[in-house]
Motif scaffolding. Structure first.
Motif, short mmCIF file in Angstrom:
data_model
loop_
_atom_site.label_atom_id
_atom_site.label_comp_id
_atom_site.label_asym_id
_atom_site.label_seq_id
_atom_site.Cartn_x
_atom_site.Cartn_y
_atom_site.Cartn_z
N VAL A 6 40.48 44.05 47.09
CA VAL A 6 41.44 44.58 48.06
C VAL A 6 42.72 44.95 47.33
O VAL A 6 43.05 44.36 46.29
CB VAL A 6 41.71 43.54 49.17
CG1 VAL A 6 42.35 42.28 48.60
CG2 VAL A 6 42.52 44.12 50.30
N GLN A 7 43.42 45.92 47.86
CA GLN A 7 44.71 46.31 47.28
C GLN A 7 45.79 45.32 47.68
O GLN A 7 45.70 44.66 48.73
CB GLN A 7 45.09 47.71 47.73
CG GLN A 7 44.26 48.82 47.10
CD GLN A 7 44.81 50.20 47.41
OE1 GLN A 7 45.44 50.40 48.45
NE2 GLN A 7 44.58 51.13 46.51
N ALA A 8 46.81 45.23 46.86
CA ALA A 8 47.96 44.39 47.19
C ALA A 8 48.49 44.76 48.57
O ALA A 8 48.59 45.95 48.92
CB ALA A 8 49.04 44.54 46.14
N GLY A 9 48.81 43.74 49.35
CA GLY A 9 49.27 43.94 50.71
C GLY A 9 48.17 43.90 51.74
O GLY A 9 48.44 43.85 52.95
N GLY A 10 46.94 43.90 51.29
CA GLY A 10 45.79 43.88 52.19
C GLY A 10 45.44 42.49 52.66
O GLY A 10 46.13 41.51 52.35
N SER A 11 44.34 42.42 53.40
CA SER A 11 43.90 41.15 54.00
C SER A 11 42.41 40.93 53.76
O SER A 11 41.64 41.89 53.63
CB SER A 11 44.15 41.17 55.51
OG SER A 11 45.52 41.28 55.80
N ASN A 58 46.53 37.18 54.32
CA ASN A 58 47.27 38.41 54.57
C ASN A 58 48.29 38.62 53.45
O ASN A 58 48.61 37.71 52.69
CB ASN A 58 47.99 38.33 55.91
CG ASN A 58 47.04 38.17 57.08
OD1 ASN A 58 45.91 38.66 57.05
ND2 ASN A 58 47.49 37.47 58.12
N SER A 59 48.81 39.84 53.39
CA SER A 59 49.83 40.19 52.39
C SER A 59 49.41 39.73 51.00
O SER A 59 50.19 39.11 50.27
CB SER A 59 51.18 39.57 52.77
OG SER A 59 51.58 40.01 54.04
N LEU A 60 48.19 40.03 50.65
CA LEU A 60 47.65 39.55 49.38
C LEU A 60 48.39 40.13 48.19
O LEU A 60 48.86 41.28 48.23
CB LEU A 60 46.16 39.88 49.29
CG LEU A 60 45.26 38.94 50.10
CD1 LEU A 60 43.90 39.56 50.35
CD2 LEU A 60 45.12 37.60 49.40
N LYS A 61 48.49 39.33 47.15
CA LYS A 61 49.18 39.69 45.92
C LYS A 61 48.19 39.61 44.75
O LYS A 61 47.21 38.85 44.82
CB LYS A 61 50.33 38.73 45.66
CG LYS A 61 51.33 38.64 46.79
CD LYS A 61 52.39 37.58 46.49
CE LYS A 61 53.39 37.45 47.63
NZ LYS A 61 54.43 36.42 47.33
N ARG A 81 29.90 27.24 46.22
CA ARG A 81 29.79 27.92 44.92
C ARG A 81 30.93 28.91 44.71
O ARG A 81 31.07 29.44 43.59
CB ARG A 81 28.45 28.62 44.81
CG ARG A 81 27.29 27.65 44.73
CD ARG A 81 25.99 28.36 44.42
NE ARG A 81 24.90 27.42 44.21
CZ ARG A 81 23.68 27.78 43.84
NH1 ARG A 81 23.39 29.05 43.65
NH2 ARG A 81 22.75 26.87 43.67
N GLY A 82 31.67 29.20 45.75
CA GLY A 82 32.83 30.06 45.59
C GLY A 82 32.57 31.50 45.96
O GLY A 82 31.44 31.98 45.97
N THR A 83 33.66 32.19 46.27
CA THR A 83 33.62 33.62 46.54
C THR A 83 34.79 34.28 45.83
O THR A 83 35.91 33.77 45.85
CB THR A 83 33.64 33.91 48.06
OG1 THR A 83 33.48 35.31 48.29
CG2 THR A 83 34.92 33.43 48.72
N GLN A 84 34.52 35.39 45.16
CA GLN A 84 35.53 36.05 44.34
C GLN A 84 36.46 36.90 45.19
O GLN A 84 36.01 37.71 46.00
CB GLN A 84 34.86 36.94 43.29
CG GLN A 84 35.82 37.75 42.44
CD GLN A 84 36.60 36.89 41.47
OE1 GLN A 84 36.03 36.06 40.75
NE2 GLN A 84 37.92 37.10 41.41
N VAL A 85 37.74 36.71 44.97
CA VAL A 85 38.77 37.55 45.59
C VAL A 85 39.54 38.23 44.47
O VAL A 85 40.06 37.56 43.57
CB VAL A 85 39.73 36.72 46.46
CG1 VAL A 85 40.91 37.57 46.92
CG2 VAL A 85 39.00 36.14 47.66
N THR A 86 39.59 39.54 44.51
CA THR A 86 40.31 40.32 43.51
C THR A 86 41.31 41.22 44.22
O THR A 86 40.94 41.99 45.10
CB THR A 86 39.36 41.17 42.67
OG1 THR A 86 38.39 40.30 42.05
CG2 THR A 86 40.13 41.91 41.58
N VAL A 87 42.58 41.09 43.84
CA VAL A 87 43.65 41.87 44.44
C VAL A 87 44.21 42.80 43.38
O VAL A 87 44.73 42.35 42.37
CB VAL A 87 44.75 40.98 45.02
CG1 VAL A 87 45.79 41.83 45.74
CG2 VAL A 87 44.16 39.93 45.96
N SER A 88 44.10 44.08 43.62
CA SER A 88 44.59 45.07 42.67
C SER A 88 46.03 45.47 43.00
O SER A 88 46.42 45.51 44.16
CB SER A 88 43.69 46.30 42.68
OG SER A 88 43.72 46.93 43.94
N SER A 89 46.77 45.78 41.96
CA SER A 89 48.18 46.15 42.16
C SER A 89 48.34 47.65 42.40
O SER A 89 47.41 48.42 42.26
CB SER A 89 48.99 45.72 40.95
OG SER A 89 48.46 46.30 39.78
#
Length: 113
Positions: free
Chosen positions: A12-17, A83-86, A105-113
């Motif tokens: 997700v892009q920065a600012g996303g949820s 929300n408001s992901l960084k 086992r986890g789930t990957q969250v990647t926030v792009s700038s």
């Protein structure tokens, strides 16, 4: 055997949820305090949030006002609304049954700038 399965991660892009879910076999979630942790590359696993059996919540300072932990005991599921992901939120997110060795086992969250 207890199984915890996280889902909902992604890019997700920065600012996303994103909304993470943690589903369990049996009724373990409805009977226990539940937590979310995360682990970024090269860093130690970090506690993120907790929800008690009666719905009380607490968060690490870095996510206060942006993340919300909740639970649906009927569905035996705990959620993490983010929300408001960084970019610094990028990590593998894990759910955990408090005071036990039960982890997903986890789930990957990647926030792009």
């Amino acid at each position: 055997q207890v199984q915890l399965v996280e889902s909902g991660g992604g890019l997700v892009q920065a600012g996303g949820s994103l909304r993470l879910s943690c589903a369990a076999s049996g009724s373990i979630i409805s009977r226990n305090v539940m937590e979310w942790y995360r682990q970024a590359p090269g860093k130690q696993r970090e506690w993120v949030a907790v929800i008690t059996n009666v719905g009380g919540t607490s968060y690490v300072d870095s996510v206060k006002g942006r993340f919300t932990i909740s639970r649906d005991n009927a569905k035996n599921t705990v959620y993490l609304q983010m929300n408001s992901l960084k970019p610094e939120d990028t990590a593998v997110y894990y759910c955990h049954v408090y005071n036990t060795d039960y982890w997903g086992r986890g789930t990957q969250v990647t926030v792009s700038s």
